[in-house]
Write an enzyme that holds these catalytic residues in place. Structure first.
Site, mmCIF file in Angstrom:
data_model
loop_
_atom_site.group_PDB
_atom_site.id
_atom_site.type_symbol
_atom_site.label_atom_id
_atom_site.label_comp_id
_atom_site.label_asym_id
_atom_site.label_seq_id
_atom_site.Cartn_x
_atom_site.Cartn_y
_atom_site.Cartn_z
ATOM 1 N N LEU A 1 13.112 -2.294 1.035
ATOM 2 C CA LEU A 1 14.317 -2.346 0.201
ATOM 3 C C LEU A 1 14.553 -3.738 -0.368
ATOM 4 O O LEU A 1 15.672 -4.239 -0.408
ATOM 5 C CB LEU A 1 15.536 -1.858 0.983
ATOM 6 C CG LEU A 1 15.565 -0.351 1.286
ATOM 7 C CD1 LEU A 1 16.849 0.028 2.003
ATOM 8 C CD2 LEU A 1 15.408 0.483 0.019
ATOM 9 N N GLY B 1 7.052 -1.532 -2.828
ATOM 10 C CA GLY B 1 6.353 -0.267 -2.926
ATOM 11 C C GLY B 1 7.015 0.644 -3.927
ATOM 12 O O GLY B 1 6.657 0.689 -5.109
ATOM 13 N N ARG B 2 8.035 1.366 -3.471
ATOM 14 C CA ARG B 2 8.709 2.321 -4.349
ATOM 15 C C ARG B 2 9.266 1.657 -5.606
ATOM 16 O O ARG B 2 9.270 2.254 -6.687
ATOM 17 C CB ARG B 2 9.844 3.014 -3.588
ATOM 18 C CG ARG B 2 9.384 3.896 -2.432
ATOM 19 C CD ARG B 2 10.577 4.566 -1.762
ATOM 20 N NE ARG B 2 10.190 5.432 -0.661
ATOM 21 C CZ ARG B 2 10.147 5.066 0.607
ATOM 22 N NH1 ARG B 2 10.456 3.823 0.945
ATOM 23 N NH2 ARG B 2 9.792 5.918 1.543
ATOM 24 N N PRO C 1 0.839 -1.214 0.000
ATOM 25 C CA PRO C 1 0.000 0.000 0.000
ATOM 26 C C PRO C 1 0.864 1.250 0.000
ATOM 27 O O PRO C 1 1.792 1.376 0.803
ATOM 28 C CB PRO C 1 -0.805 -0.130 1.294
ATOM 29 C CG PRO C 1 -0.021 -1.066 2.155
ATOM 30 C CD PRO C 1 0.698 -1.991 1.240
ATOM 31 N N HIS D 1 -4.024 -1.654 9.456
ATOM 32 C CA HIS D 1 -2.762 -0.932 9.624
ATOM 33 C C HIS D 1 -2.488 -0.706 11.114
ATOM 34 O O HIS D 1 -3.094 0.152 11.751
ATOM 35 C CB HIS D 1 -2.845 0.411 8.896
ATOM 36 C CG HIS D 1 -1.519 1.002 8.555
ATOM 37 N ND1 HIS D 1 -0.327 0.487 8.996
ATOM 38 C CD2 HIS D 1 -1.182 2.101 7.807
ATOM 39 C CE1 HIS D 1 0.676 1.210 8.539
ATOM 40 N NE2 HIS D 1 0.174 2.200 7.815
ATOM 41 N N HIS E 1 3.755 1.865 11.716
ATOM 42 C CA HIS E 1 4.213 3.177 11.251
ATOM 43 C C HIS E 1 3.755 4.363 12.105
ATOM 44 O O HIS E 1 3.642 5.482 11.618
ATOM 45 C CB HIS E 1 3.812 3.380 9.787
ATOM 46 C CG HIS E 1 4.410 2.364 8.880
ATOM 47 N ND1 HIS E 1 3.996 2.180 7.589
ATOM 48 C CD2 HIS E 1 5.406 1.452 9.081
ATOM 49 C CE1 HIS E 1 4.700 1.200 7.026
ATOM 50 N NE2 HIS E 1 5.571 0.752 7.933
ATOM 51 N N GLN F 1 -5.971 -1.614 2.689
ATOM 52 C CA GLN F 1 -5.409 -1.381 4.011
ATOM 53 C C GLN F 1 -6.282 -0.352 4.729
ATOM 54 O O GLN F 1 -6.388 0.791 4.289
ATOM 55 C CB GLN F 1 -3.972 -0.878 3.921
ATOM 56 C CG GLN F 1 -3.290 -0.746 5.282
ATOM 57 C CD GLN F 1 -1.927 -0.095 5.194
ATOM 58 O OE1 GLN F 1 -1.846 1.121 4.960
ATOM 59 N NE2 GLN F 1 -0.863 -0.870 5.361
ATOM 60 N N TYR G 1 0.886 4.984 13.515
ATOM 61 C CA TYR G 1 -0.502 5.401 13.462
ATOM 62 C C TYR G 1 -1.266 4.824 14.657
ATOM 63 O O TYR G 1 -0.683 4.198 15.536
ATOM 64 C CB TYR G 1 -1.112 5.031 12.116
ATOM 65 C CG TYR G 1 -0.381 5.709 10.964
ATOM 66 C CD1 TYR G 1 -0.227 7.096 10.945
ATOM 67 C CD2 TYR G 1 0.193 4.975 9.930
ATOM 68 C CE1 TYR G 1 0.466 7.730 9.919
ATOM 69 C CE2 TYR G 1 0.880 5.609 8.905
ATOM 70 C CZ TYR G 1 1.023 6.977 8.906
ATOM 71 O OH TYR G 1 1.714 7.603 7.905
#
Length: 371
Positions: free
Chosen positions: A302, A324-325, A23, A178, A181, A100, A183
């Protein structure tokens, strides 16, 4: 046969391969509703050839958005708009789609990243006051959140349950809760952010109580044959914070309640974190959670090379890998991984002619000799 391209399933949800598109917030919604950008973005990702596509963090209440332009699933308008986006993606792709669901907690009311990402104070235009287990700000320069009472917690649980019902009506294949991170749910878990002295603070069991109540509500509201799993931060990267030992206990408790997997990330609850970055830097946490809890895990962070992803699955460090990225940069990453590892992916017929001659079996169902 490639391990990365072997079939897998989360609960009863069968997946063609073990590549998960993580996500990734797009900060492009209007009043929580998806629009044209989401059609373009998710349509592209749906054609990537991954086994599972997880929609970006989606707020279960308006005040649960990280930014004023976060995606939400708390209104009929939100549900209808996301349904239109999903209809387009499903018309051309068989990819399984999860969502998510989350609540930003004290990290709510923030600028979008390309405008700096700082907190928008409640006295500023478009700002609102965050809520949290304790009235402790995320950073020393930020406005303190409102400490949640029992009525506030009940409203949030209801918000998660109602969003799960909306997801079910949209035909979404699975839900990721979620709890990472920094939250709201992570804020309850971490002693850095949870200073409560009631039944929701103090001991590990108490700090796990509210996130587990949220899980129970989502699991009860979503069809039993569709999976529900949780994203966790395995460590805060801060001494005295949430750690992998506590994560294992949390995941064990989730497993006992019918959780189908753990998506293992790290960090996010404190600006004091000291993350040890490097290729696959979070994989060891996924491996430990998997081995000690017995729950399937998704590794993320990564993971950029096909051989790296293949080794993670082949060596049993995790059951699947999330990107993701890397997929934002290369939307055809799964195609390229399949070419490198001898796997196959689904691709639209309109793209079959792009198949390199040396990989005649790359696209599932493709015919050779196309003009």
């Amino acid at each position: 046969m490639s391990h990365l391209f072997s079939p897998w399933q989360i609960g009863e949800l069968k997946l063609d391969n073990r590549i998960v598109i993580a996500p990734m917030a797009q900060y492009s919604a209007k009043n929580g509703s998806a629009g044209d950008w989401h059609t373009l973005h998710l349509g592209r990702l749906a054609l990537a050839g991954a086994g599972l596509l997880i929609l970006e963090a989606t707020a279960v209440l308006p005040e649960g958005r990280v930014t004023p332009v976060d995606l939400g699933l708390y209104s009929d308008d939100n549900e209808s708009a996301l349904g239109r986006v999903l209809d387009v993606a499903r018309a051309y792709s068989p990819v399984k789609v999860a969502i998510q669901l989350g609540h930003a907690g004290r990290k709510a009311s923030s600028q979008v990243p390309w405008e700096g990402g700082k907190q928008i104070r409640s006295t500023e235009p478009e700002g609102w006051r965050g809520i949290a287990p304790s009235a402790v700000p995320h950073g020393p320069e930020e406005e303190a959140p409102i400490e949640l009472d029992s009525q506030g917690m009940a409203r949030i649980i209801d918000g998660f349950a109602e969003a799960a019902k909306r997801a079910a009506r949209l035909g979404i294949d699975g839900i990721e809760i979620h709890a990472a991170h920094g939250y709201l749910l992570h804020e309850y878990l971490s002693p850095l952010s949870n200073h409560r002295t009631d039944a929701y603070g103090g001991s590990l069991d108490n700090r796990m109580r509210f996130p587990l109540e949220v899980f129970d509500a989502v699991r009860a509201a979503f069809p039993a044959e569709r999976p529900v799993w949780v994203r966790v931060s395995a460590t805060d990267w801060v001494d005295g914070g949430w750690d992998v030992k506590s994560t294992v206990e949390f995941v064990r408790a989730l497993r006992a309640r019918g959780c189908d997997a753990a998506h293992v990330s790290t960090g996010g609850v404190s600006p004091l974190q000291r993350i040890a970055l490097g290729p696959g830097y979070q994989v060891e946490f996924a491996q430990q959670v998997k081995s000690e809890s017995g729950l399937p895990t998704i590794a993320v962070g990564l993971i950029t090379e096909p051989d790296q992803a293949e080794a993670i699955v082949a060596d049993g460090q995790a059951d699947a890998v999330a990107l993701g990225r890397g997929v934002l940069y290369d939307p055809h990453w799964p195609w390229h991984a399949a070419a490198a590892l001898g796997g196959q992916v689904d691709a639209p017929r309109q793209y079959w002619r792009s198949q390199p001659s040396r990989h005649k079996a790359l696209f599932r169902g493709a015919r050779t000799g196309m003009r």
